[in-house]
Scaffold this motif. Structure first.
Motif, PDB file in Angstrom:
ATOM      1  N   SER A 159      75.166  33.141  26.485  1.00  0.00           N
ATOM      2  CA  SER A 159      76.366  33.096  26.765  1.00  0.00           C
ATOM      3  C   SER A 159      77.328  31.722  26.464  1.00  0.00           C
ATOM      4  O   SER A 159      76.814  30.711  26.989  1.00  0.00           O
ATOM      5  N   ALA A 160      78.201  31.241  25.593  1.00  0.00           N
ATOM      6  CA  ALA A 160      78.274  29.928  25.282  1.00  0.00           C
ATOM      7  C   ALA A 160      79.712  29.574  26.416  1.00  0.00           C
ATOM      8  O   ALA A 160      78.980  28.464  26.199  1.00  0.00           O
ATOM      9  N   ALA A 161      80.186  30.641  27.323  1.00  0.00           N
ATOM     10  CA  ALA A 161      80.794  29.697  28.145  1.00  0.00           C
ATOM     11  C   ALA A 161      80.416  29.088  28.664  1.00  0.00           C
ATOM     12  O   ALA A 161      80.598  28.220  30.159  1.00  0.00           O
ATOM     13  N   LEU A 162      79.501  30.102  29.047  1.00  0.00           N
ATOM     14  CA  LEU A 162      78.157  30.084  31.016  1.00  0.00           C
ATOM     15  C   LEU A 162      77.604  28.827  30.391  1.00  0.00           C
ATOM     16  O   LEU A 162      77.402  27.824  31.852  1.00  0.00           O
ATOM     17  N   ASP A 163      76.826  28.852  28.985  1.00  0.00           N
ATOM     18  CA  ASP A 163      76.131  27.720  29.588  1.00  0.00           C
ATOM     19  C   ASP A 163      76.678  26.456  28.686  1.00  0.00           C
ATOM     20  O   ASP A 163      76.230  25.165  29.362  1.00  0.00           O
ATOM     21  N   THR A 164      78.082  26.230  27.987  1.00  0.00           N
ATOM     22  CA  THR A 164      78.455  25.428  28.113  1.00  0.00           C
ATOM     23  C   THR A 164      79.291  24.930  29.750  1.00  0.00           C
ATOM     24  O   THR A 164      79.400  23.848  29.977  1.00  0.00           O
ATOM     25  N   GLY A 165      79.214  25.560  30.942  1.00  0.00           N
ATOM     26  CA  GLY A 165      79.940  25.841  31.808  1.00  0.00           C
ATOM     27  C   GLY A 165      78.444  24.899  32.754  1.00  0.00           C
ATOM     28  O   GLY A 165      78.820  24.060  33.222  1.00  0.00           O
ATOM     29  N   VAL A 166      77.452  25.189  32.253  1.00  0.00           N
ATOM     30  CA  VAL A 166      76.707  24.594  32.984  1.00  0.00           C
ATOM     31  C   VAL A 166      75.520  23.517  32.160  1.00  0.00           C
ATOM     32  O   VAL A 166      75.572  22.424  33.270  1.00  0.00           O
ATOM     33  N   GLY A 167      76.424  22.570  31.321  1.00  0.00           N
ATOM     34  CA  GLY A 167      75.415  21.369  31.017  1.00  0.00           C
ATOM     35  C   GLY A 167      76.899  21.218  31.076  1.00  0.00           C
ATOM     36  O   GLY A 167      76.548  19.767  31.925  1.00  0.00           O
ATOM     37  N   ALA A 168      78.036  21.278  31.567  1.00  0.00           N
ATOM     38  CA  ALA A 168      79.438  20.165  31.978  1.00  0.00           C
ATOM     39  C   ALA A 168      78.894  19.886  33.654  1.00  0.00           C
ATOM     40  O   ALA A 168      78.637  18.718  34.049  1.00  0.00           O
ATOM     41  N   ALA A 169      77.818  20.709  34.288  1.00  0.00           N
ATOM     42  CA  ALA A 169      77.759  20.382  36.308  1.00  0.00           C
ATOM     43  C   ALA A 169      77.344  19.174  35.718  1.00  0.00           C
ATOM     44  O   ALA A 169      76.675  18.747  36.509  1.00  0.00           O
ATOM     45  N   ALA A 170      76.149  20.105  34.585  1.00  0.00           N
ATOM     46  CA  ALA A 170      74.655  18.770  35.545  1.00  0.00           C
ATOM     47  C   ALA A 170      75.543  17.433  34.098  1.00  0.00           C
ATOM     48  O   ALA A 170      75.134  16.356  34.917  1.00  0.00           O
ATOM     49  N   GLY A 171      76.474  17.651  33.799  1.00  0.00           N
ATOM     50  CA  GLY A 171      76.857  15.794  33.228  1.00  0.00           C
ATOM     51  C   GLY A 171      77.617  15.632  34.920  1.00  0.00           C
ATOM     52  O   GLY A 171      77.594  14.496  34.925  1.00  0.00           O
ATOM     53  N   VAL A 172      78.499  16.363  35.119  1.00  0.00           N
ATOM     54  CA  VAL A 172      79.006  15.864  36.599  1.00  0.00           C
ATOM     55  C   VAL A 172      77.671  14.853  37.683  1.00  0.00           C
ATOM     56  O   VAL A 172      77.602  14.703  38.222  1.00  0.00           O
ATOM     57  N   LEU A 173      76.339  15.915  37.482  1.00  0.00           N
ATOM     58  CA  LEU A 173      75.485  15.653  38.257  1.00  0.00           C
ATOM     59  C   LEU A 173      74.813  14.254  37.734  1.00  0.00           C
ATOM     60  O   LEU A 173      75.055  12.992  38.981  1.00  0.00           O
ATOM     61  N   LEU A 174      74.525  14.086  37.030  1.00  0.00           N
ATOM     62  CA  LEU A 174      73.933  13.140  36.262  1.00  0.00           C
ATOM     63  C   LEU A 174      75.429  11.805  35.741  1.00  0.00           C
ATOM     64  O   LEU A 174      74.739  10.829  37.073  1.00  0.00           O
ATOM     65  N   GLY A 175      76.179  12.033  36.058  1.00  0.00           N
ATOM     66  CA  GLY A 175      77.105  11.130  36.245  1.00  0.00           C
ATOM     67  C   GLY A 175      77.809  10.666  36.730  1.00  0.00           C
ATOM     68  O   GLY A 175      77.657   8.785  38.240  1.00  0.00           O
ATOM     69  N   ALA A 178      74.505   8.444  38.473  1.00  0.00           N
ATOM     70  CA  ALA A 178      74.524   6.668  37.602  1.00  0.00           C
ATOM     71  C   ALA A 178      75.390   6.069  38.065  1.00  0.00           C
ATOM     72  O   ALA A 178      75.474   5.023  38.349  1.00  0.00           O
ATOM     73  N   MET A 179      76.633   6.753  38.807  1.00  0.00           N
ATOM     74  CA  MET A 179      78.293   5.724  39.182  1.00  0.00           C
ATOM     75  C   MET A 179      76.761   5.431  40.848  1.00  0.00           C
ATOM     76  O   MET A 179      77.066   3.980  41.210  1.00  0.00           O
ATOM     77  N   LEU A 180      76.442   6.286  41.780  1.00  0.00           N
ATOM     78  CA  LEU A 180      75.857   5.609  42.473  1.00  0.00           C
ATOM     79  C   LEU A 180      74.723   5.016  42.945  1.00  0.00           C
ATOM     80  O   LEU A 180      74.067   3.332  43.295  1.00  0.00           O
ATOM     81  N   THR A 181      73.902   4.516  41.126  1.00  0.00           N
ATOM     82  CA  THR A 181      73.033   3.792  41.740  1.00  0.00           C
ATOM     83  C   THR A 181      73.602   2.139  40.761  1.00  0.00           C
ATOM     84  O   THR A 181      73.091   1.604  41.529  1.00  0.00           O
TER      85      THR A 181
END
Length: 229
Positions: A159-175, A178-181
């Protein structure tokens, strides 16, 4: 430098990991949805009916038990030849779900094409019915087909919408990580402590000065009677 520009640069230095990671994650999720192979899903339904009317709770209990057997070899072996898959492969293409209130079993089959998903679901449903009805006299229930699987119009995944949302959520987590580090590894900013007032001379003298003062008073008290004589 104007104050708005200075504030914008400060925000950019602080939040740039998050601003970069979120779009990259969304693009990665959309790319995964674009290149991954589609998977179709179709469901076939089976109902457990008691041999003796009025024993609905018994039928519900057996429906849950048979639902857990959907992916087991003793059920799949009867459907393997019809689907053209081995038992091991077929076990990863079907799953059974039940309801705690109704004696119904939903058998969902998946496949690279809609027709394959329908064939997997119906074959396993037919095999489950044969397996359960072989011991109908002992269990007191029988399995009856309710509805065959219908060929799906669209793939269940990706699902394009679901996979895009999951990728954005993963980006929020990684970002955020990185900020905390960066904040942890950066130079510590210490707040300036207010200047302490200078201690008074009496406080600087400490206990020794107090002892000397007491000794002087005691000597004066001892000398006064002598002088009076």
């Amino acid at each position: 430098m104007p104050e708005p520009r200075r504030s914008a640069r400060a925000l950019a230095r602080r939040w740039w990991p998050l601003a970069v990671a979120v779009p990259l994650g969304a693009v990665a999720g959309a790319g995964y949805a674009a290149v991954s192979h589609p998977s179709y899903a179709a469901s076939s339904y089976v109902v457990v009916v008691p041999n003796t009317p009025g024993e609905n709770s018994t039928a519900v209990n057996f429906a849950q038990a048979y639902g857990r057997l959907t992916g087991q070899p003793q059920v799949l072996i009867g459907a393997a030849a019809e689907t053209g898959h081995t038992v091991a492969v077929l076990s990863g293409l079907v799953r059974g779900t039940t309801s705690p209130d109704a004696p119904m079993i939903e058998i969902t089959g998946t496949g690279a094409r809609g027709g394959e998903a329908v064939r997997n679901a119906d074959a396993v449903a037919k095999s489950l019915i044969a397996f359960g009805n072989a011991s109908s006299k002992e269990t007191g229930v029988r399995l009856v087909p309710l509805a065959p699987a219908a060929e799906p119009d669209a793939p269940a995944s990706p699902s394009a919408a679901l996979d895009t949302g999951v990728g954005a959520a993963a980006g929020v987590l990684l970002g955020t990580l990185a900020m905390l580090t960066r904040r942890k590894d950066g130079p510590a900013v210490r707040a300036e402590l207010p200047a302490q007032p200078a201690p008074e001379p009496a406080a600087q003298a400490g206990p020794k000065a107090e002892q000397r003062a007491e000794q002087r008073v005691e000597r004066q008290a001892e000398q006064q009677p002598v002088a009076a004589r």
